[in-house]
Design a protein around this motif. Structure first.
Motif, PDB file in Angstrom:
ATOM      1  N   ARG A  83      43.914  32.697  28.505  1.00 11.53           N
ATOM      2  CA  ARG A  83      42.786  33.636  28.599  1.00 11.53           C
ATOM      3  C   ARG A  83      41.478  32.906  28.865  1.00 11.53           C
ATOM      4  N   ALA A  84      41.271  31.763  28.204  1.00  5.74           N
ATOM      5  CA  ALA A  84      40.053  30.975  28.425  1.00  5.74           C
ATOM      6  C   ALA A  84      40.015  30.442  29.857  1.00  5.74           C
ATOM      7  N   PHE A  85      41.160  29.978  30.340  1.00  4.76           N
ATOM      8  CA  PHE A  85      41.250  29.478  31.710  1.00  4.76           C
ATOM      9  C   PHE A  85      40.922  30.585  32.706  1.00  4.76           C
ATOM     10  N   SER A  86      41.523  31.740  32.512  1.00  8.57           N
ATOM     11  CA  SER A  86      41.286  32.873  33.405  1.00  8.57           C
ATOM     12  C   SER A  86      39.810  33.268  33.402  1.00  8.57           C
ATOM     13  N   LYS A  87      39.218  33.316  32.222  1.00 12.14           N
ATOM     14  CA  LYS A  87      37.794  33.673  32.115  1.00 12.14           C
ATOM     15  C   LYS A  87      36.935  32.658  32.865  1.00 12.14           C
ATOM     16  N   ALA A  88      37.250  31.372  32.722  1.00  9.56           N
ATOM     17  CA  ALA A  88      36.489  30.332  33.405  1.00  9.56           C
ATOM     18  C   ALA A  88      36.652  30.424  34.921  1.00  9.56           C
ATOM     19  N   VAL A  89      37.867  30.667  35.376  1.00 10.46           N
ATOM     20  CA  VAL A  89      38.140  30.734  36.814  1.00 10.46           C
ATOM     21  C   VAL A  89      37.366  31.873  37.469  1.00 10.46           C
ATOM     22  N   PHE A  90      37.328  33.028  36.811  1.00 11.07           N
ATOM     23  CA  PHE A  90      36.699  34.195  37.415  1.00 11.07           C
ATOM     24  C   PHE A  90      35.216  34.341  37.098  1.00 11.07           C
ATOM     25  N   ALA A  91      34.639  33.364  36.382  1.00 12.47           N
ATOM     26  CA  ALA A  91      33.199  33.397  36.100  1.00 12.47           C
ATOM     27  C   ALA A  91      32.420  33.125  37.383  1.00 12.47           C
ATOM     28  N   GLU A  92      31.214  33.660  37.451  1.00 15.92           N
ATOM     29  CA  GLU A  92      30.328  33.395  38.594  1.00 15.92           C
ATOM     30  C   GLU A  92      30.113  31.897  38.714  1.00 15.92           C
ATOM     31  N   GLY A  93      30.138  31.411  39.915  1.00 10.78           N
ATOM     32  CA  GLY A  93      29.906  29.990  40.184  1.00 10.78           C
ATOM     33  C   GLY A  93      29.466  29.857  41.625  1.00 10.78           C
ATOM     34  N   ALA A  94      30.019  28.887  42.320  1.00 12.22           N
ATOM     35  CA  ALA A  94      29.710  28.736  43.743  1.00 12.22           C
ATOM     36  C   ALA A  94      30.192  29.961  44.518  1.00 12.22           C
ATOM     37  N   LEU A  95      31.240  30.614  44.007  1.00 18.24           N
ATOM     38  CA  LEU A  95      31.723  31.877  44.573  1.00 18.24           C
ATOM     39  C   LEU A  95      31.351  33.001  43.623  1.00 18.24           C
ATOM     40  N   ASP A  96      30.931  34.122  44.192  1.00 15.94           N
ATOM     41  CA  ASP A  96      30.632  35.269  43.335  1.00 15.94           C
ATOM     42  C   ASP A  96      31.925  35.952  42.889  1.00 15.94           C
ATOM     43  N   ALA A  97      31.815  36.802  41.875  1.00 16.75           N
ATOM     44  CA  ALA A  97      32.989  37.444  41.278  1.00 16.75           C
ATOM     45  C   ALA A  97      33.745  38.301  42.297  1.00 16.75           C
ATOM     46  N   ARG A  98      33.028  38.970  43.191  1.00 12.77           N
ATOM     47  CA  ARG A  98      33.680  39.808  44.207  1.00 12.77           C
ATOM     48  C   ARG A  98      34.566  38.957  45.110  1.00 12.77           C
ATOM     49  N   THR A  99      34.031  37.837  45.579  1.00 13.66           N
ATOM     50  CA  THR A  99      34.793  36.951  46.449  1.00 13.66           C
ATOM     51  C   THR A  99      36.022  36.401  45.728  1.00 13.66           C
ATOM     52  N   LYS A 100      35.848  36.004  44.482  1.00 13.99           N
ATOM     53  CA  LYS A 100      36.979  35.482  43.709  1.00 13.99           C
ATOM     54  C   LYS A 100      38.065  36.538  43.558  1.00 13.99           C
ATOM     55  N   GLN A 101      37.663  37.779  43.336  1.00 11.56           N
ATOM     56  CA  GLN A 101      38.664  38.842  43.195  1.00 11.56           C
ATOM     57  C   GLN A 101      39.353  39.131  44.520  1.00 11.56           C
ATOM     58  N   LEU A 102      38.638  39.049  45.621  1.00 14.03           N
ATOM     59  CA  LEU A 102      39.278  39.237  46.926  1.00 14.03           C
ATOM     60  C   LEU A 102      40.266  38.110  47.220  1.00 14.03           C
ATOM     61  N   ILE A 103      39.932  36.894  46.825  1.00 11.14           N
ATOM     62  CA  ILE A 103      40.887  35.789  46.957  1.00 11.14           C
ATOM     63  C   ILE A 103      42.121  36.088  46.115  1.00 11.14           C
TER      64      ILE A 103
END
Length: 112
Positions: A29-49
């Motif tokens: 759960r911590a890993f998933s939260k970190a992966v999908f957090a805003e960073g160089a990619l926004d949350a929308r882009t990460k979800q589309l990936i």
């Protein structure tokens, strides 16, 4: 939408998984939260990936969860479908690229 081949995950499933392996559950759960957090990619882009990858890995639960998450992050229906087409092209492209292995095995092509 329900498919008997793919049972719905329930709270009981989550509770049982956590009871069996709480450290792994917490880490995932911590890993998933970190992966999908805003960073160089926004949350929308990460979800589309994630939508694209879910289609390549053919995980119905991932497809459902990440399509819903992409829409929550503002992805349009068209953006979701375009992500799926990218996944399809990449999957087909891998088969095409791997044909080099077969071509080498076939040799110089002197036989039909």
């Amino acid at each position: 939408m329900s498919d008997l081949r793919f049972p719905r995950a329930t709270k009981a499933h989550a509770d049982r998984r956590r009871a069996l392996t709480p450290e792994a559950e917490d880490a995932f759960r911590a890993f998933s939260k970190a992966v999908f957090a805003e960073g160089a990619l926004d949350a929308r882009t990460k979800q589309l990936i994630a939508v694209a990858v879910a289609h390549v890995t053919q995980c119905p639960w991932c497809i459902e969860g990440h399509v819903k998450a992409a829409r929550r992050e503002g992805a349009s229906d068209r953006a979701v479908m375009e992500a799926i087409w990218v996944a399809a092209e990449m999957r087909a492209g891998a088969a095409y690229a791997h044909s080099v292995k077969t071509l080498d095995l076939l040799g110089d092509g002197t036989t039909d």
